[in-house]
Design a protein around this motif. Sequence first.
Motif, PDB file in Angstrom:
ATOM      1  N   TYR A  95       0.867  -1.502  -0.372  1.00  0.00           N
ATOM      2  CA  TYR A  95       0.317   0.182   0.288  1.00  0.00           C
ATOM      3  C   TYR A  95       0.888   1.155  -0.413  1.00  0.00           C
ATOM      4  O   TYR A  95       1.807   1.521   0.893  1.00  0.00           O
ATOM      5  CB  TYR A  95      -0.386  -0.196   1.312  1.00  0.00           C
ATOM      6  N   PHE A  96       0.178   1.956  -0.979  1.00  0.00           N
ATOM      7  CA  PHE A  96       1.331   3.524  -0.746  1.00  0.00           C
ATOM      8  C   PHE A  96      -0.030   4.381  -0.998  1.00  0.00           C
ATOM      9  O   PHE A  96      -0.861   3.987  -1.768  1.00  0.00           O
ATOM     10  CB  PHE A  96       1.963   3.455  -1.720  1.00  0.00           C
ATOM     11  N   GLY A  97      -0.022   6.056  -0.126  1.00  0.00           N
ATOM     12  CA  GLY A  97      -0.653   6.782  -0.581  1.00  0.00           C
ATOM     13  C   GLY A  97      -1.317   7.642   1.406  1.00  0.00           C
ATOM     14  O   GLY A  97      -0.633   7.140   2.205  1.00  0.00           O
ATOM     15  N   LYS A  98      -2.183   8.380   0.648  1.00  0.00           N
ATOM     16  CA  LYS A  98      -2.790   9.328   2.092  1.00  0.00           C
ATOM     17  C   LYS A  98      -4.294   8.740   2.724  1.00  0.00           C
ATOM     18  O   LYS A  98      -4.982   8.469   1.146  1.00  0.00           O
ATOM     19  CB  LYS A  98      -2.619  10.454   2.155  1.00  0.00           C
ATOM     20  N   TYR A  99      -4.347   8.549   3.311  1.00  0.00           N
ATOM     21  CA  TYR A  99      -6.004   8.160   4.031  1.00  0.00           C
ATOM     22  C   TYR A  99      -6.742   8.172   5.096  1.00  0.00           C
ATOM     23  O   TYR A  99      -5.929   8.216   5.962  1.00  0.00           O
ATOM     24  CB  TYR A  99      -6.359   6.376   3.703  1.00  0.00           C
ATOM     25  N   SER A 100      -7.588   9.165   4.907  1.00  0.00           N
ATOM     26  CA  SER A 100      -8.663   9.498   5.855  1.00  0.00           C
ATOM     27  C   SER A 100      -9.836   8.592   6.533  1.00  0.00           C
ATOM     28  O   SER A 100     -10.737   8.810   5.444  1.00  0.00           O
ATOM     29  CB  SER A 100      -8.262  11.029   5.733  1.00  0.00           C
ATOM     30  N   ASN A 101      -9.888   8.738   7.841  1.00  0.00           N
ATOM     31  CA  ASN A 101     -11.019   7.499   8.027  1.00  0.00           C
ATOM     32  C   ASN A 101     -11.627   8.824   9.472  1.00  0.00           C
ATOM     33  O   ASN A 101     -10.793   8.480  10.160  1.00  0.00           O
ATOM     34  CB  ASN A 101     -10.095   6.487   8.533  1.00  0.00           C
ATOM     35  N   SER A 102     -12.811   8.980   9.133  1.00  0.00           N
ATOM     36  CA  SER A 102     -12.892   9.659  10.325  1.00  0.00           C
ATOM     37  C   SER A 102     -13.354   8.555  12.007  1.00  0.00           C
ATOM     38  O   SER A 102     -13.248   9.194  13.090  1.00  0.00           O
ATOM     39  CB  SER A 102     -14.737   9.919  10.562  1.00  0.00           C
ATOM     40  N   ILE A 103     -13.504   7.486  11.453  1.00  0.00           N
ATOM     41  CA  ILE A 103     -13.494   6.613  12.101  1.00  0.00           C
ATOM     42  C   ILE A 103     -11.899   5.773  13.250  1.00  0.00           C
ATOM     43  O   ILE A 103     -11.888   5.686  14.336  1.00  0.00           O
ATOM     44  CB  ILE A 103     -14.391   5.203  11.995  1.00  0.00           C
ATOM     45  N   PHE A 104     -11.291   5.292  11.835  1.00  0.00           N
ATOM     46  CA  PHE A 104      -9.487   4.490  12.398  1.00  0.00           C
ATOM     47  C   PHE A 104      -9.303   5.797  12.336  1.00  0.00           C
ATOM     48  O   PHE A 104      -7.722   5.229  12.777  1.00  0.00           O
ATOM     49  CB  PHE A 104     -10.443   3.561  11.126  1.00  0.00           C
ATOM     50  N   GLY A 105      -9.088   7.206  11.813  1.00  0.00           N
ATOM     51  CA  GLY A 105      -7.559   7.490  11.180  1.00  0.00           C
ATOM     52  C   GLY A 105      -7.255   7.748  10.792  1.00  0.00           C
ATOM     53  O   GLY A 105      -7.549   7.442   9.484  1.00  0.00           O
ATOM     54  N   ASP A 106      -6.276   8.157   9.919  1.00  0.00           N
ATOM     55  CA  ASP A 106      -5.236   8.683   8.803  1.00  0.00           C
ATOM     56  C   ASP A 106      -4.192   8.310   8.875  1.00  0.00           C
ATOM     57  O   ASP A 106      -3.355   8.037   9.638  1.00  0.00           O
ATOM     58  CB  ASP A 106      -4.888  10.626   8.604  1.00  0.00           C
ATOM     59  N   VAL A 107      -3.823   7.759   8.173  1.00  0.00           N
ATOM     60  CA  VAL A 107      -3.087   6.882   7.515  1.00  0.00           C
ATOM     61  C   VAL A 107      -2.214   7.354   6.053  1.00  0.00           C
ATOM     62  O   VAL A 107      -2.541   8.073   5.108  1.00  0.00           O
ATOM     63  CB  VAL A 107      -3.757   5.581   7.165  1.00  0.00           C
ATOM     64  N   ASN A 108      -0.874   7.357   6.655  1.00  0.00           N
ATOM     65  CA  ASN A 108       0.296   7.788   5.455  1.00  0.00           C
ATOM     66  C   ASN A 108       1.113   6.963   4.868  1.00  0.00           C
ATOM     67  O   ASN A 108       1.586   6.506   6.204  1.00  0.00           O
ATOM     68  CB  ASN A 108       0.988   9.495   6.370  1.00  0.00           C
ATOM     69  N   SER A 109       1.294   6.213   3.967  1.00  0.00           N
ATOM     70  CA  SER A 109       1.995   4.608   3.925  1.00  0.00           C
ATOM     71  C   SER A 109       2.839   4.867   2.619  1.00  0.00           C
ATOM     72  O   SER A 109       2.672   5.777   1.382  1.00  0.00           O
ATOM     73  CB  SER A 109       0.620   3.908   3.171  1.00  0.00           C
ATOM     74  N   ILE A 110       4.388   4.769   2.547  1.00  0.00           N
ATOM     75  CA  ILE A 110       5.384   4.345   1.725  1.00  0.00           C
ATOM     76  C   ILE A 110       4.998   2.696   1.610  1.00  0.00           C
ATOM     77  O   ILE A 110       5.707   1.862   2.171  1.00  0.00           O
ATOM     78  CB  ILE A 110       6.142   5.180   2.235  1.00  0.00           C
TER      79      ILE A 110
END
Length: 451
Positions: free
Chosen positions: A64-79
């Motif tokens: 996985y790569f990218g950025k993802y915002s989820n109001s329940i589980f939080g924000d993810v920044n992936s490399i």
Amino acid sequence: MKFLVRLIILLSIFYISCDETSEIGIDELLSDQKNKIKVHYVEIPLNTSNIYLDSVRTDEGDVYFGKYSNSIFGDVNSIAYAQFSFQKGDEVQPIPGEIAENYYLPNESSKLDSAVLYLKFSKVYGTPTFNEQEITIAQIQDTLFSSALYTSSRYVEINSTIGQIGFTRFKTNNTDTFLTVPISEFYGKFLLNRIVDDVQTVELIDQTRGIAFVPGENNSQLVSFDLDHEDSKLVVFFNNPEEGNAYSPADDSLQYIFRFNSPLTKKYSYYDIDRSSSDLSSIDGINTNEKFNIQNKIYWQSATGIYPVINLDNFHSFLDTASNIVLNKVEIITGPIDNVNSFIPPSKSLYYILKNNRLNPVGIISNPEENVVMKDNAYYSDESDPAEHIFDSIVSFSYRGESTVFFQELALNNISADELISFPELPNSFDNLVIDKDKIYLKVYYTKYKD
């Protein structure tokens, strides 16, 4: 005694299936015993909680790569990190019109046409697909090792000397295709020259170390790539102005292919997770393997370290109060899930025994037979296939599956388990759900034999 137990199990099936014992000859089989045998059904509620892991294994399955915002589980920044290698072509010349991978080789006269990275799309999480995303390809500083296990907390620095080797902007309109990333001329020439020099695969891996897929600052999607797919590859396109040998003719439109699925290479994903603005903000600061409870809900998102824990105390209490019983069928039920369209539930649930109140995500994958709830027939063979509890997305919106032998072994004290943890098929998954605690329970069909 074994004969009697088998008869009890046989009779329980008959009793469930038929209202009249005479229809199946029970009167003739055990006319003096049938009044002592009765089939029961009970639903056993299970106490549940959540457990947190600060990292999970991410070196299996998609990257996985990218950025993802989820109001329940939080924000993810992936490399994502990956290594590539090459397989030398066959010595048998291809039939005219067919393409044999890496049969034709470059030589001292070879000229680079271009180098291109192809990445097969797999999944996308995040905002609508018309939002443009950015990907930068860079060489990493440290070498990855194929024999090592990599988790989501391991960050690797970018090689600042070499810098960027590829870049593109894209939209995820069609995940059935692949992403095309142009690779810089200097890096393409480097790879071409290494093949001309007849470099060995292991040596090339050591020299290239690995590459990183880095998201742009304004990315809003988490994208996964299937690097084991045949469409995922790095291709060096070249031409030979002069003939080298039988495998290196004077020709144009030639190519040399590097792939990511060699046993000598490694791939994994790193996650930086921020829950400060999410429903789970209260768990920031807790320790790994620490349990938590929030609003009578159970949360599940494996890649970010959030797992359901099922306590089996109520099942053990049931065994203590019941005597002379045989378990005919035991199902673990999770559901129904309300507002199912708001989530992306994992396709199946596997269950592992939580030992000493700790979960080791590396050990679970490496030694599954030691703590997984297996299929019924696996307990009588050398197999260790896990029992799969499939999510029904059409009718019941629930996970359900049979684990009868596991609970039989538990009742006989052949297995020790106080708690189970729900796991998806692979831990590196951003599929998720939220469910009420009281919707996780056991369905138990059992036969009671009266003295």
